[in-house]
Design a protein around this motif. Structure first.
Motif, PDB file in Angstrom:
ATOM      1  N   ARG A  20      50.525 -35.918 -13.209  1.00 23.86           N
ATOM      2  CA  ARG A  20      50.473 -34.934 -12.122  1.00 23.86           C
ATOM      3  C   ARG A  20      51.243 -33.753 -12.191  1.00 23.86           C
ATOM      4  O   ARG A  20      52.203 -33.700 -11.105  1.00 23.86           O
ATOM      5  CB  ARG A  20      50.572 -35.653 -10.402  1.00 23.86           C
ATOM      6  N   PRO A  21      51.410 -32.942 -13.139  1.00 22.77           N
ATOM      7  CA  PRO A  21      52.425 -32.043 -13.167  1.00 22.77           C
ATOM      8  C   PRO A  21      52.346 -30.765 -12.087  1.00 22.77           C
ATOM      9  O   PRO A  21      53.445 -30.491 -11.656  1.00 22.77           O
ATOM     10  CB  PRO A  21      52.261 -31.353 -14.693  1.00 22.77           C
ATOM     11  N   ALA A  22      51.126 -30.528 -11.585  1.00 24.89           N
ATOM     12  CA  ALA A  22      51.229 -29.892 -10.760  1.00 24.89           C
ATOM     13  C   ALA A  22      51.900 -30.062  -9.394  1.00 24.89           C
ATOM     14  O   ALA A  22      52.101 -29.334  -8.428  1.00 24.89           O
ATOM     15  CB  ALA A  22      49.602 -29.446 -10.216  1.00 24.89           C
ATOM     16  N   MET A  27      54.153 -39.537  -6.583  1.00 20.57           N
ATOM     17  CA  MET A  27      53.132 -40.467  -6.666  1.00 20.57           C
ATOM     18  C   MET A  27      52.470 -40.583  -5.381  1.00 20.57           C
ATOM     19  O   MET A  27      53.002 -41.015  -4.345  1.00 20.57           O
ATOM     20  CB  MET A  27      53.908 -41.805  -7.187  1.00 20.57           C
ATOM     21  N   ASP A  28      50.978 -40.497  -5.638  1.00 21.93           N
ATOM     22  CA  ASP A  28      50.061 -40.591  -4.433  1.00 21.93           C
ATOM     23  C   ASP A  28      49.607 -41.960  -4.451  1.00 21.93           C
ATOM     24  O   ASP A  28      50.061 -42.706  -5.600  1.00 21.93           O
ATOM     25  CB  ASP A  28      49.080 -39.585  -4.283  1.00 21.93           C
ATOM     26  N   ASP A  54      57.309 -41.563 -20.092  1.00 25.47           N
ATOM     27  CA  ASP A  54      57.690 -39.973 -20.143  1.00 25.47           C
ATOM     28  C   ASP A  54      56.683 -39.397 -18.865  1.00 25.47           C
ATOM     29  O   ASP A  54      55.984 -40.134 -18.096  1.00 25.47           O
ATOM     30  CB  ASP A  54      57.490 -39.379 -21.494  1.00 25.47           C
ATOM     31  N   ALA A  55      56.826 -38.148 -19.017  1.00 23.17           N
ATOM     32  CA  ALA A  55      55.934 -37.408 -17.856  1.00 23.17           C
ATOM     33  C   ALA A  55      55.691 -35.890 -18.427  1.00 23.17           C
ATOM     34  O   ALA A  55      56.467 -35.316 -19.130  1.00 23.17           O
ATOM     35  CB  ALA A  55      56.831 -37.002 -16.710  1.00 23.17           C
ATOM     36  N   PRO A  58      57.158 -29.912 -16.035  1.00 22.66           N
ATOM     37  CA  PRO A  58      58.660 -29.642 -15.872  1.00 22.66           C
ATOM     38  C   PRO A  58      59.169 -30.666 -15.309  1.00 22.66           C
ATOM     39  O   PRO A  58      60.595 -30.663 -15.340  1.00 22.66           O
ATOM     40  CB  PRO A  58      58.464 -28.269 -14.948  1.00 22.66           C
ATOM     41  N   ALA A  59      58.777 -31.654 -14.418  1.00 13.24           N
ATOM     42  CA  ALA A  59      59.652 -32.617 -13.761  1.00 13.24           C
ATOM     43  C   ALA A  59      59.160 -33.880 -14.339  1.00 13.24           C
ATOM     44  O   ALA A  59      58.165 -34.387 -14.262  1.00 13.24           O
ATOM     45  CB  ALA A  59      59.415 -32.389 -12.421  1.00 13.24           C
ATOM     46  N   PHE A  60      60.059 -35.069 -14.128  1.00 13.53           N
ATOM     47  CA  PHE A  60      59.850 -36.356 -14.381  1.00 13.53           C
ATOM     48  C   PHE A  60      59.055 -36.992 -13.129  1.00 13.53           C
ATOM     49  O   PHE A  60      57.864 -37.378 -13.347  1.00 13.53           O
ATOM     50  CB  PHE A  60      61.033 -37.104 -14.625  1.00 13.53           C
ATOM     51  N   CYS A  61      59.586 -36.969 -12.076  1.00 14.27           N
ATOM     52  CA  CYS A  61      59.045 -37.379 -10.881  1.00 14.27           C
ATOM     53  C   CYS A  61      59.673 -37.016  -9.592  1.00 14.27           C
ATOM     54  O   CYS A  61      60.858 -37.115  -9.546  1.00 14.27           O
ATOM     55  CB  CYS A  61      58.802 -39.095 -10.717  1.00 14.27           C
ATOM     56  N   ALA A  62      58.854 -36.489  -8.659  1.00 11.43           N
ATOM     57  CA  ALA A  62      59.433 -35.913  -7.493  1.00 11.43           C
ATOM     58  C   ALA A  62      59.395 -36.949  -6.544  1.00 11.43           C
ATOM     59  O   ALA A  62      59.538 -36.603  -5.326  1.00 11.43           O
ATOM     60  CB  ALA A  62      58.757 -34.878  -7.004  1.00 11.43           C
TER      61      ALA A  62
END
Length: 261
Positions: A20-22, A27-28, A54-55, A58-62
């Protein structure tokens, strides 16, 4: 099938990719269910000997997608239910005999810390940043952060990260023990580590991971019983028999060489 988390399995290697890069891979509820299902699928597959986490983007996980939660009419009960689902996936991965290496880039925030710490070996990019931020929005740790974070960095440092608005850069996270190493190319380095497991005594690496990751929550006696049974079972495997025979033969040659010199 949801594409919020991608799964690719080939030649013993499972690659699990947050997708879900956008939304910075926040995580929803749908992604949480996919995480649980992927965990069960990967850990039940006897062909899998190593896992890369991995992801995309630009980010692994917010962390959790709090924007979605705030606009979807979610209440505390639905958030608890969603956390329980994600926790099932975390528990399944952590307690499995599949060694996991994570390739981490960009931001890792809130529950993203717990998802990252599901991995046994963590390679961080030089631009990686790590932050809690739970209390900034009035929430408390979830996704195993209150357990896995102090296991990784110690209780005092875990509390410092959780009780202060503190952000760690890659170098600081390495010094704290939050990650295993920092690399200019975490994806390539993670694959190298996974291939090392697959090219070696794969089953032994997996059982070593399982013993360490499950041992913290059990008594010493339970761990000793598990260790004894596990090494006994390993000793009878064809792989261990061949490796032990080769080790004994090499030792005999070395001893004979010393005697003749």
């Amino acid at each position: 099938m949801s594409d919020t988390i991608l799964l690719h399995v080939e030649a013993g290697l499972a690659r699990v990719t947050f997708n879900r890069p956008a939304r910075l891979n926040a995580m929803d509820f749908e992604m949480g269910r996919r995480w649980r299902d992927v965990a069960h699928e990967v850990t039940a597959d006897p062909s899998v000997g190593a896992v890369i986490l991995d992801a995309a983007g630009p980010a692994f996980c917010a962390g959790g997608d709090v924007v979605m939660m705030s606009t979807s009419g979610a209440d505390g009960t639905s958030v608890t239910d969603a956390a329980d689902v994600i926790h099932e996936g975390i528990r399944t991965f952590v307690e499995s005999d599949k060694p996991i290496v994570a390739a981490v880039q960009g931001a890792v925030a809130g529950g993203g810390l717990g998802l990252m710490l599901t991995a046994d070996y963590i390679v961080a990019a030089e631009d990686a940043k790590f932050v809690s931020r739970y209390a900034n929005i009035g929430l408390t740790p979830d996704l195993a952060v209150s357990t896995l974070l102090p296991q990784a960095v110690g209780q005092r440092r875990a509390l410092q990260l959780l009780l202060q608005d503190r952000m760690l850069n890659a170098a600081e996270s390495l010094e704290w023990g939050l990650v295993t190493e920092v690399s200019p190319d975490p994806g390539a380095r993670a694959e190298q580590i996974a291939r090392f497991w697959l090219d070696g005594a794969t089953a032994a690496y997996g059982q070593a991971k399982r013993l360490v990751r499950t041992g913290a929550g059990r008594s010493l006696n339970e761990n000793l019983v598990d260790e004894a049974r596990t090494i006994g079972a390993a000793f009878d495997t064809p792989d261990a028999r061949a490796r032990i025979s080769a080790f004994a033969a090499a030792s005999a040659r070395k001893a004979a060489s010393k005697e003749s010199s």
